[in-house]
Scaffold this active site. Structure first.
Site, PDB file in Angstrom:
ATOM      1  N   GLU A  51      53.609  25.679 -21.850  1.00  0.00           N
ATOM      2  CA  GLU A  51      54.441  26.786 -22.334  1.00  0.00           C
ATOM      3  C   GLU A  51      55.794  26.757 -21.627  1.00  0.00           C
ATOM      4  OE1 GLU A  51      54.044  28.994 -24.861  1.00  0.00           O
ATOM      5  OE2 GLU A  51      56.090  29.366 -24.251  1.00  0.00           O
ATOM      6  N   ASN A  79      60.903  21.819 -15.760  1.00  0.00           N
ATOM      7  CA  ASN A  79      61.125  22.868 -14.749  1.00  0.00           C
ATOM      8  C   ASN A  79      61.888  22.336 -13.545  1.00  0.00           C
ATOM      9  OD1 ASN A  79      60.101  24.969 -16.136  1.00  0.00           O
ATOM     10  ND2 ASN A  79      58.336  25.331 -14.836  1.00  0.00           N
ATOM     11  N   PHE A 139      71.988  27.310 -17.127  1.00  0.00           N
ATOM     12  CA  PHE A 139      71.431  27.031 -15.797  1.00  0.00           C
ATOM     13  C   PHE A 139      72.478  26.539 -14.794  1.00  0.00           C
ATOM     14  CE2 PHE A 139      66.892  27.813 -15.264  1.00  0.00           C
ATOM     15  CZ  PHE A 139      66.643  28.372 -16.497  1.00  0.00           C
ATOM     16  N   LEU A 140      73.737  26.963 -15.025  1.00  0.00           N
ATOM     17  CA  LEU A 140      74.778  26.689 -14.030  1.00  0.00           C
ATOM     18  C   LEU A 140      75.311  28.014 -13.480  1.00  0.00           C
ATOM     19  CD1 LEU A 140      76.819  23.715 -15.594  1.00  0.00           C
ATOM     20  CD2 LEU A 140      75.113  23.620 -13.767  1.00  0.00           C
ATOM     21  N   ASN A 141      74.432  29.007 -13.370  1.00  0.00           N
ATOM     22  CA  ASN A 141      74.844  30.300 -12.823  1.00  0.00           C
ATOM     23  C   ASN A 141      74.516  30.330 -11.335  1.00  0.00           C
ATOM     24  OD1 ASN A 141      75.750  31.282 -15.317  1.00  0.00           O
ATOM     25  ND2 ASN A 141      73.641  31.759 -15.890  1.00  0.00           N
ATOM     26  N   GLY A 196      63.971  31.873  -8.147  1.00  0.00           N
ATOM     27  CA  GLY A 196      62.631  32.256  -7.695  1.00  0.00           C
ATOM     28  C   GLY A 196      61.690  32.297  -8.879  1.00  0.00           C
ATOM     29  N   CYS A 224      57.217  30.383 -11.457  1.00  0.00           N
ATOM     30  CA  CYS A 224      57.056  28.997 -11.931  1.00  0.00           C
ATOM     31  C   CYS A 224      57.855  27.959 -11.159  1.00  0.00           C
ATOM     32  CB  CYS A 224      57.439  28.911 -13.402  1.00  0.00           C
ATOM     33  SG  CYS A 224      56.210  29.693 -14.427  1.00  0.00           S
ATOM     34  N   LYS A 274      56.813  26.980  -7.397  1.00  0.00           N
ATOM     35  CA  LYS A 274      55.496  26.341  -7.219  1.00  0.00           C
ATOM     36  C   LYS A 274      55.421  25.022  -7.995  1.00  0.00           C
ATOM     37  CE  LYS A 274      52.952  28.235 -11.059  1.00  0.00           C
ATOM     38  NZ  LYS A 274      52.596  27.180 -11.974  1.00  0.00           N
TER      39      LYS A 274
HETATM   40  P1  NAD Z   1      49.820  35.567 -14.323  1.00  0.00           P
HETATM   41  O1  NAD Z   1      49.489  35.531 -12.885  1.00  0.00           O
HETATM   42  O2  NAD Z   1      50.823  36.555 -14.826  1.00  0.00           O
HETATM   43  O3  NAD Z   1      48.480  35.810 -15.160  1.00  0.00           O
HETATM   44  C1  NAD Z   1      47.297  35.112 -14.988  1.00  0.00           C
HETATM   45  C2  NAD Z   1      46.169  35.994 -15.473  1.00  0.00           C
HETATM   46  O4  NAD Z   1      44.953  35.253 -15.462  1.00  0.00           O
HETATM   47  C3  NAD Z   1      45.934  37.235 -14.618  1.00  0.00           C
HETATM   48  O5  NAD Z   1      45.969  38.394 -15.436  1.00  0.00           O
HETATM   49  C4  NAD Z   1      44.535  37.020 -14.021  1.00  0.00           C
HETATM   50  O6  NAD Z   1      43.818  38.221 -13.832  1.00  0.00           O
HETATM   51  C5  NAD Z   1      43.907  36.138 -15.079  1.00  0.00           C
HETATM   52  N1  NAD Z   1      42.756  35.357 -14.614  1.00  0.00           N
HETATM   53  C6  NAD Z   1      42.614  34.654 -13.474  1.00  0.00           C
HETATM   54  N2  NAD Z   1      41.411  34.046 -13.434  1.00  0.00           N
HETATM   55  C7  NAD Z   1      40.782  34.346 -14.597  1.00  0.00           C
HETATM   56  C8  NAD Z   1      39.528  34.007 -15.161  1.00  0.00           C
HETATM   57  N3  NAD Z   1      38.675  33.200 -14.527  1.00  0.00           N
HETATM   58  N4  NAD Z   1      39.211  34.494 -16.366  1.00  0.00           N
HETATM   59  C9  NAD Z   1      40.066  35.306 -17.034  1.00  0.00           C
HETATM   60  N5  NAD Z   1      41.275  35.651 -16.562  1.00  0.00           N
HETATM   61  C10 NAD Z   1      41.631  35.188 -15.348  1.00  0.00           C
HETATM   62  O7  NAD Z   1      50.226  34.100 -14.729  1.00  0.00           O
HETATM   63  P2  NAD Z   1      51.400  33.627 -15.725  1.00  0.00           P
HETATM   64  O8  NAD Z   1      52.713  33.885 -15.100  1.00  0.00           O
HETATM   65  O9  NAD Z   1      51.112  34.130 -17.092  1.00  0.00           O
HETATM   66  O10 NAD Z   1      51.160  32.049 -15.691  1.00  0.00           O
HETATM   67  C11 NAD Z   1      50.028  31.457 -16.303  1.00  0.00           C
HETATM   68  C12 NAD Z   1      50.252  29.971 -16.396  1.00  0.00           C
HETATM   69  O11 NAD Z   1      51.363  29.707 -17.250  1.00  0.00           O
HETATM   70  C13 NAD Z   1      50.598  29.294 -15.061  1.00  0.00           C
HETATM   71  O12 NAD Z   1      50.047  28.022 -15.039  1.00  0.00           O
HETATM   72  C14 NAD Z   1      52.116  29.212 -15.089  1.00  0.00           C
HETATM   73  O13 NAD Z   1      52.607  28.156 -14.304  1.00  0.00           O
HETATM   74  C15 NAD Z   1      52.363  28.948 -16.563  1.00  0.00           C
HETATM   75  N6  NAD Z   1      53.675  29.385 -17.050  1.00  0.00           N
HETATM   76  C16 NAD Z   1      54.180  30.592 -16.653  1.00  0.00           C
HETATM   77  C17 NAD Z   1      55.410  31.022 -17.162  1.00  0.00           C
HETATM   78  C18 NAD Z   1      56.011  32.337 -16.718  1.00  0.00           C
HETATM   79  O14 NAD Z   1      57.200  32.560 -16.985  1.00  0.00           O
HETATM   80  N7  NAD Z   1      55.260  33.225 -16.072  1.00  0.00           N
HETATM   81  C19 NAD Z   1      56.110  30.214 -18.072  1.00  0.00           C
HETATM   82  C20 NAD Z   1      55.537  29.006 -18.480  1.00  0.00           C
HETATM   83  C21 NAD Z   1      54.319  28.604 -17.960  1.00  0.00           C
END
Ligand code: NAD
Length: 416
Positions: free
Chosen positions: A150, A207, A248-250, A256, A259, A262
């Protein structure tokens, strides 16, 4: 097609809501009872523009029960968190835990999709063997697995999901490809089908490249600051070059969020494991770790001793448009101010609840109360900060708020 989304976070919940909006029958599964209860009451579990109103207009079921969510699903999106461990390697435990729980209720021919960000090779080398071992089923024969990273950004998550620049799918099977073609039929962007490891690497490379762009412009900005050049004018001039682009040049106080930090760390660790020295990736992290301390340096030009000084902070979320404070650059700045015994006041339009989990020693205030401080630090680029009254103030700006530059008595931009 029945869709189940495992993980109701920023990615999972938005994915579920958007597929429900396309009239798919969607189940959202999360272990967090509070989130699930909120969703069933039609309240979004976090802040994201337009999400509450879209949620009210769709039909979606939320549950904590794996049996209920998995039994009738055709496609299961795994969207749980993938943080890094203390040694900065990928922490796959949430993904594996979700897999372990769903195995019990798996049905023949179900498609499991890894939407969580996982390092290249993880699906083939760890997730598939784990599922096969614990279920006794065979991938490709009894069930299918695909990778569909995503790319949405918090703050514009709905728009990004509905208007992606591209859709990347890693899968090995023509029937699985057909399912994705149907699933994403309404999306007109380029769709790239590749193998799982390539799909995983596309996510990390994207990323890391974005993080590189910001650290690069921050370094240029740090040079600009010394010679009285506005790095935003430099970025504009650079951005006209199609090979470079303006986004992305801001420059500012650093990047932070949940994503970029980490993901850069996990790829660095993966590279080292593979015997590759990640020179660029390590230096973009270093630039980023140092950047928020520029704010403190600039503040100290005006108040050498911060003990007992009233310091106001505008913004605690890692960026505008979200309540997410994960790896926000406000965090090291606040820590440093508290270490120096300053009196810290903060205002953020959405992130107060999350900030309160991090800091009990700061005063949570209105924007007006924050402005009534001996110095004001701007750490998140909320648009509404352009409408505040900065007359007569000392402002250290980490996010380029033009109104503050125009109006304040003393103004310091972090890189301009
Ligand atoms: P988040 O921490 O907001 O949400 C994760 C959810 O998963 C939580 O609600 C948690 O309670 C739930 N969870 C954990 N273990 C579980 C289980 N065993 N069964 C059911 N639910 C469970 O995470 P996020 O920011 O949505 O990120 C999710 C993934 O998507 C990550 O790998 C992240 O790197 C990726 N990602 C995030 C973004 C972003 O902008 N946040 C963008 C692209 C990709």
């Amino acid at each position: 097609m029945n869709i189940t989304v495992v993980g109701a976070g920023y990615v999972g919940f938005v994915t579920g809501v958007c597929f429900a909006n396309l009239k798919y029958k969607v189940n959202i599964l999360d272990t967090d009872k509070e989130k699930i209860s909120k969703i069933n009451k039609k309240i979004s579990p976090f802040y994201e523009k337009n999400l509450d109103s879209l949620l009210k207009s769709i039909d979606i079921n939320a549950t904590t029960d794996y049996r209920e969510a998995i039994t009738d699903a055709d496609v299961i999106f795994i969207c749980v968190g993938t943080p890094v461990k203390e040694d900065n390697s990928l922490d796959l435990s949430y993904v594996l835990d979700a897999c372990k729980q769903l195995i019990e209720f798996m049905k023949k021919n179900q498609l499991i999709v890894i939407k969580s960000t996982v390092t290249p090779g993880t699906t083939e080398n760890e997730i598939i063997p784990f599922l096969e071992k614990h279920s006794g089923l065979k991938e490709g024969k009894d069930f299918h697995l695909a990778v569909n990273p995503e790319f949405l950004r918090e703050g514009t998550a709905l728009y990004d999901f509905q208007n992606p620049d591209r859709i990347i799918v890693g899968c090995k099977n023509q029937n699985v490809k057909k399912i994705f073609e149907k699933l994403y039929d309404d999306f007109s962007c380029p769709k790239m089908f590749t193998d799982p490891a390539t799909a995983e690497m596309i996510k990390y490379a994207s990323n890391c490249f974005l993080a590189t762009k910001v650290s690069f412009i921050n370094e240029i900005g740090n040079i600009c600051k010394k010679i009285n050049v506005d790095v935003y004018d430099v970025a504009e001039g650079m951005g006209y070059d199609k090979r470079i682009g303006r986004s992305f040049l801001n420059a500012g106080a650093g990047w932070g969020g949940s994503c970029l930090p980490k993901d850069v760390k996990a790829l660095i660790t993966k590279a080292k494991e593979l015997g590759v020295k990640p020179i660029i990736l390590e230096s973009i992290l270093e630039v980023n770790d140092r950047q928020p301390f520029k704010i403190i340096e600039l503040l100290k030009k005006h108040h050498q001793d911060l003990k007992g000084k009233d310091i106001g902070i505008l913004g605690g979320a890692f960026k505008q448009g979200t309540d997410d404070t994960r790896e926000s650059k406000a965090i090291p700045v606040i820590r440093e101010l508290l270490k120096e015994q300053a009196v810290v006041k903060i205002y953020d339009p959405q992130a107060e609840k999350n900030l309160k989990k991090l800091f009990s020693q700061v005063k949570y205030c209105s924007a007006e109360e924050v402005l009534d401080s001996q110095a004001i630090l701007i750490l998140t680029g909320w648009k509404e900060f352009e409408d505040l009254e900065y007359k007569g103030k000392l402002v250290i700006d980490g996010r380029k708020i033009n109104q503050a530059k125009k109006e304040s008595q003393t103004y310091e931009g972090v890189c301009w």
